[in-house]
Scaffold this motif. Sequence first.
Motif, PDB file in Angstrom:
ATOM      1  N   HIS A 120       0.233   2.976   9.176  1.00 40.26           N
ATOM      2  CA  HIS A 120       1.652   3.083   9.530  1.00 40.26           C
ATOM      3  C   HIS A 120       2.453   3.649   8.368  1.00 40.26           C
ATOM      4  N   ALA A 121       2.186   3.189   7.154  1.00 39.43           N
ATOM      5  CA  ALA A 121       2.900   3.706   5.980  1.00 39.43           C
ATOM      6  C   ALA A 121       2.619   5.189   5.779  1.00 39.43           C
ATOM      7  N   LYS A 122       1.373   5.583   5.977  1.00 39.47           N
ATOM      8  CA  LYS A 122       1.015   6.990   5.820  1.00 39.47           C
ATOM      9  C   LYS A 122       1.724   7.836   6.875  1.00 39.47           C
ATOM     10  N   TRP A 123       1.802   7.319   8.095  1.00 45.06           N
ATOM     11  CA  TRP A 123       2.472   8.048   9.167  1.00 45.06           C
ATOM     12  C   TRP A 123       3.975   8.162   8.902  1.00 45.06           C
ATOM     13  N   ILE A 124       4.577   7.097   8.392  1.00 47.44           N
ATOM     14  CA  ILE A 124       6.013   7.122   8.077  1.00 47.44           C
ATOM     15  C   ILE A 124       6.297   8.112   6.949  1.00 47.44           C
ATOM     16  N   ASN A 125       5.475   8.103   5.902  1.00 45.42           N
ATOM     17  CA  ASN A 125       5.716   8.955   4.736  1.00 45.42           C
ATOM     18  C   ASN A 125       5.378  10.419   4.985  1.00 45.42           C
ATOM     19  N   ASP A 126       4.209  10.663   5.588  1.00 52.21           N
ATOM     20  CA  ASP A 126       3.717  12.031   5.733  1.00 52.21           C
ATOM     21  C   ASP A 126       3.931  12.610   7.124  1.00 52.21           C
TER      22      ASP A 126
ATOM     23  N   SER B 262      -4.429  -4.918   7.268  1.00 48.18           N
ATOM     24  CA  SER B 262      -4.219  -3.974   6.161  1.00 48.18           C
ATOM     25  C   SER B 262      -4.412  -2.526   6.619  1.00 48.18           C
TER      26      SER B 262
ATOM     27  N   VAL C  93      -1.199  -1.534   8.354  1.00 47.98           N
ATOM     28  CA  VAL C  93      -0.137  -1.314   7.374  1.00 47.98           C
ATOM     29  C   VAL C  93      -0.311   0.023   6.673  1.00 47.98           C
ATOM     30  N   SER C  94      -1.523   0.332   6.230  1.00 50.61           N
ATOM     31  CA  SER C  94      -1.737   1.582   5.492  1.00 50.61           C
ATOM     32  C   SER C  94      -1.572   2.807   6.389  1.00 50.61           C
TER      33      SER C  94
ATOM     34  N   ARG D  57       3.500  -0.209  16.646  1.00 47.44           N
ATOM     35  CA  ARG D  57       4.621  -0.450  15.729  1.00 47.44           C
ATOM     36  C   ARG D  57       5.876   0.254  16.223  1.00 47.44           C
TER      37      ARG D  57
END
Length: 92
Positions: A27-33, A21, A24-25, A3
């Motif tokens: 990548h989202a966790k890496w972006i947020n945390d 999925s 996505v999860s 990504r």
Amino acid sequence: MGRRLGRSITETARLVGCSRSAVVSIHAKWINDGDISSRRQGVGRPTRRQRKRRRRLSCLVRQNRRQTVVQLAAQYNAGPSASVSEHIVQRF
């Protein structure tokens, strides 16, 4: 990493070999945390192999109380089971 290099979710999932999925999860966790490690690791009863290794290490430490941590770790690692760090030996 896919990504970050500009690949799509589908391409990244195909490259890694998992579902869209999951990509996505994670990548989202890496972006947020900024971290993707699970906090639930190590939950539950230790496996039988871990208990045997722990028992073997404790016996080794009791038999050789005058040896240094480095010597005990080297002696344990010479055996048939998985290796152990000096830090783990020091905790006994």
